[in-house]
Design a protein around this motif. Sequence first.
Motif, short mmCIF file in Angstrom:
data_model
loop_
_atom_site.label_atom_id
_atom_site.label_comp_id
_atom_site.label_asym_id
_atom_site.label_seq_id
_atom_site.Cartn_x
_atom_site.Cartn_y
_atom_site.Cartn_z
N LEU A 77 7.73 13.87 -21.51
CA LEU A 77 8.02 15.17 -22.35
C LEU A 77 9.57 15.25 -22.25
N SER A 78 10.40 14.39 -22.07
CA SER A 78 11.65 14.33 -21.94
C SER A 78 12.25 13.42 -22.72
N PRO A 79 13.63 13.37 -23.11
CA PRO A 79 14.26 12.13 -24.02
C PRO A 79 13.93 10.91 -23.66
N LEU A 80 13.63 10.73 -22.26
CA LEU A 80 13.64 9.41 -21.69
C LEU A 80 12.56 8.71 -22.58
N GLN A 81 11.43 9.41 -23.33
CA GLN A 81 10.46 8.71 -23.73
C GLN A 81 10.77 7.93 -24.93
N GLY A 82 11.83 8.40 -25.73
CA GLY A 82 12.23 7.83 -27.13
C GLY A 82 13.06 6.54 -26.48
N ARG A 83 14.06 7.18 -25.37
CA ARG A 83 15.05 5.95 -25.03
C ARG A 83 14.37 4.76 -24.42
N TRP A 84 13.42 4.96 -23.45
CA TRP A 84 12.96 3.96 -22.82
C TRP A 84 12.05 2.99 -23.78
N SER A 85 11.17 3.94 -24.68
CA SER A 85 10.39 3.31 -25.40
C SER A 85 11.21 2.30 -26.56
N GLN A 86 12.35 2.59 -26.94
CA GLN A 86 13.06 2.03 -28.23
C GLN A 86 12.73 0.44 -27.96
N ILE A 144 1.73 1.81 -36.91
CA ILE A 144 1.80 2.88 -36.10
C ILE A 144 2.69 2.56 -34.81
N SER A 145 3.83 3.15 -34.69
CA SER A 145 4.47 2.58 -33.58
C SER A 145 4.16 3.41 -32.26
N VAL A 146 3.93 3.21 -31.09
CA VAL A 146 3.72 4.12 -30.21
C VAL A 146 4.75 3.80 -29.03
N PRO A 147 5.35 4.94 -28.64
CA PRO A 147 6.26 5.20 -27.74
C PRO A 147 5.33 4.69 -26.15
N LEU A 148 5.72 3.67 -25.53
CA LEU A 148 4.81 3.42 -24.52
C LEU A 148 5.49 3.64 -23.12
N ALA A 149 6.50 4.39 -23.26
CA ALA A 149 7.46 4.45 -21.87
C ALA A 149 6.61 5.44 -20.93
N ALA A 150 6.04 6.38 -21.41
CA ALA A 150 5.22 7.47 -20.44
C ALA A 150 4.22 6.71 -19.80
N ALA A 151 3.23 6.05 -20.72
CA ALA A 151 2.04 5.34 -20.22
C ALA A 151 2.38 4.11 -19.19
N LEU A 152 3.66 3.47 -19.55
CA LEU A 152 4.12 2.22 -18.66
C LEU A 152 4.64 2.77 -17.26
N THR A 153 5.08 4.18 -17.58
CA THR A 153 5.71 4.63 -16.05
C THR A 153 4.74 5.01 -15.14
N ALA A 154 3.41 5.25 -15.89
CA ALA A 154 2.16 5.90 -14.96
C ALA A 154 1.85 4.72 -14.17
N LEU A 155 1.91 3.57 -14.62
CA LEU A 155 1.23 2.18 -13.76
C LEU A 155 2.14 1.92 -12.52
N PRO A 156 3.43 1.52 -12.61
CA PRO A 156 4.31 1.52 -11.51
C PRO A 156 4.16 2.76 -10.45
N ALA A 157 4.13 3.69 -11.14
CA ALA A 157 4.19 5.09 -10.26
C ALA A 157 2.92 4.92 -9.41
N SER A 158 1.71 4.69 -9.94
CA SER A 158 0.66 4.76 -9.28
C SER A 158 0.48 3.87 -8.04
N LEU A 159 1.11 2.53 -8.58
CA LEU A 159 1.34 1.44 -7.60
C LEU A 159 2.21 2.00 -6.58
N VAL A 160 3.40 2.28 -6.70
CA VAL A 160 4.25 2.64 -5.76
C VAL A 160 3.60 3.69 -4.77
#
Length: 801
Positions: free
Chosen positions: A26-35, A381-397
């Motif tokens: 929900l933040s601008p990080l999504q666009g920046r990190w997914s780019q 279709i271009s999917v911004p993956l930052a949110a989904a990819l953050t969920a993975l390490p966050a759960s592991l951590v």
Amino acid sequence: MAVLKTDTRRWTIPAIGLLAALVVGLSPLQGRWSQPLEDWLQRGVAPLQASEGVLIVDADDRSIEQLKGNGSWPYTRDTHALLIDGLRRHGARAIVLQLLLAERRDTVDGQPAAGPVSAGRTADGRLLDDSKLARTLAADGAPVVLAAAGIEPLPPPATSDADVPAQRWQAMLLPAASVQPAATGALRLGVVTTTLDEDGVLRRMPLWHRGDGRTLPGIALAALFAAGGSVDSTWPTDTQGRVRPLLAPLGSVARISYHDAWTLGTGDAALTPGGRQLAALIRGRVVFVGSSALLAGRSMTVAGQSDSMEIAAQSYTALRDDRLLRPAPAALQALLVLLALTPALAAALTRTGTRWLLAGSALSLVLLLGAAVWLMHTLTISVPLAAALTALPASLVALLVQQRREQNKCERRLAFEREVASQASVAKSAFLANVSHEIRTPLNAVMGVADLMATTPLSPEQRRHVEVFRHAGQTLGALIDDLLDLGKIEAGKLELHPEAFELRASVAAVEALLRPRAGLKGLAFELDIAPEVPAWVLGDRRRLEQALTNLVGNAIKFTASGRVALRLGVAASGALEFEVEDTGIGIAPEQQKLIFEPFVQADDRVSRDYGGTGLGLAITRATAQQMGGSVRLRSRPGQGSSFTLTLPLPQALAPAATPAPAPPLPAGSAPAAAPYAGAVLLAEDNELNVYIVRAMLAGHVGRLDVAADGREALERLAAGHYDLVFMDVQMPGMDGLAATRELRRLEAEAGAPRTPVVALTANAYDEDVRDSQAAGCDAHLAKPVSRAALLDTLQRYTSKA
Ligand code: ADP
């Protein structure tokens, strides 16, 4: 309650994963990190083959060199007119002239016009080159698009106006009026400038541009119009009316040089094979004319560096073929986040551990990337993956942190339990020491009385009874010793006292003790010592003899017929190997490990038929390990057993002069030369013990005085001379050690001769012996004490005295 707690705790991991995904999503990080990932996917998926239906005519450095004769760069406008003629003649579908022809140039056939010009002609009526081009543009044939450029981009308006969304410019640079065709409908314009993303990369192309009150199509859209296409209302545009064409790397559009294309226009190259090949390239294509000379018009795109013709040509084909990137709908993004959270959710549901979560996360990562590639490849279709990819390490951590915390908790609990256990062990050792002390005192009396009775005239039956007494007492004494040893082993306090000793003498002592026992059972006793066995070694002699006595004693105990053998050799490693072999009952395979545990016997019948406590092997193994060695067992039930004790005892040199050890006194008999002392002091609070000692020493002392505690002992020592003091250690008031220390201090002060003091005590630990020595005692006798030992001591100190 505990269940509820762990239940909520296992949902923490997916919850943290979700939280991380929401924060990023929900933040601008999504666009920046997914780019970067989106760019990477785009590069991997973009068409690598040449784009169809387009051609670039490049006024490259070589062309400029070759066309110098027609005037220097930029070419004069008649050059372009000639090129357009040629391209039309060879069937070009449309021509996009990406050269800014912004200023009027008064040339005729490439040479500056002499004299004044008007209405596109010189004074002598010759047509200016600009006019030639204008006429060519208006002529029949493939439509030609001229380039316009925006100047100074403006931010998009706060509220969208009624028109189509467009890129706004402060001003617009248009072709000079002199090259514009007279019929206004014949003028086609396309804007070649565009803005870049913040990181300097060209990703988005506006469809429309607005400036100076007019709205013009971008160059790619203008090319589409010229080729007969139109705007598709389903194109995925952003709020500013921009599209994201899927671009291929530089070089994927067919390219010929301006010079070659121009030669075609002059007509002289058309018939050569090279010329025909060129002509075939032009037919039916939309031709983009521009210049890569001096790196003009280069931009960085997702697919790498490209020049303006390549970008325009590829953007045109992207519009024509609808190869435009579409943003992923929110539902799809949510679905991908859910996919990323699946491993954590599954781990929470099934209560599986880290390994599964790791494997699940790896799988999920592969699926996410796979989905992204598939979506880009098949649906663009271009999917911004930052949110989904953050969920993975966050759960592991989160999982690791949770595990670390649980591990810490577990370690704290273990430390607590260890502490409790060690306190229990200390308590047990203290208990064992106390019990041993309490048992030794009455045992001392029993053994003492038996000793005394043995010295009196007895009938054969009475003598047998006395023997039973003494045997039972010895067994009880040995058990107490074993219990004390076990206590020390469990408290990790088993101490070794290494000294140089004669190995064969030790083995002989064990043999002397046990051969008679084997003889009584009718067993052969074999002793074999290999010649390479060293004479003297360094080690704890007493512990070695204890271990050998245990093993050989067991062999005799558990063998009814046949033989018992003790073999001593040297292993390949240099360690000593003591093998004790018997032809006895043997040990079942499942028991072979267990019997080395304390209090374990092979089965219930053992204690009934053979007695014993099950402590011997536990002590033997612990001793062997303490010495850096081991005990091995081979056994077949019914056939016999073989225990091998391996000890790395280093060879030692024989001491220069060894005093001949005093031969042990046969139990129960007084030494040959009867010892005698004039005055002996016995410090002892227990009347029974006083009685025994008095009886044992009867006839060997002139006077035996008794003190009930340390204080009284000191008083008596101050009052008169004694040849020897037997000092009990545990006494009420001042104990034996304190009294001895005080005595030694007083003697030193007065410079008086040292009175021999022998500690007489039921405390039998090694440290007790050390304590009494430290207090100033000359010797230490552990209870139960035999008459022989008492008289031997008496002799040693009185003869010295
Ligand atoms: P104990 O001899 O006092 O029972 P040990 O610890 O010395 O205790 O031995 C434990 C058990 O191992 C014995 O009770 C016996 O069952 C078995 N064992 C030891 N040595 C032998 C042997 N040489 N032959 C058969 N069984 C043996």
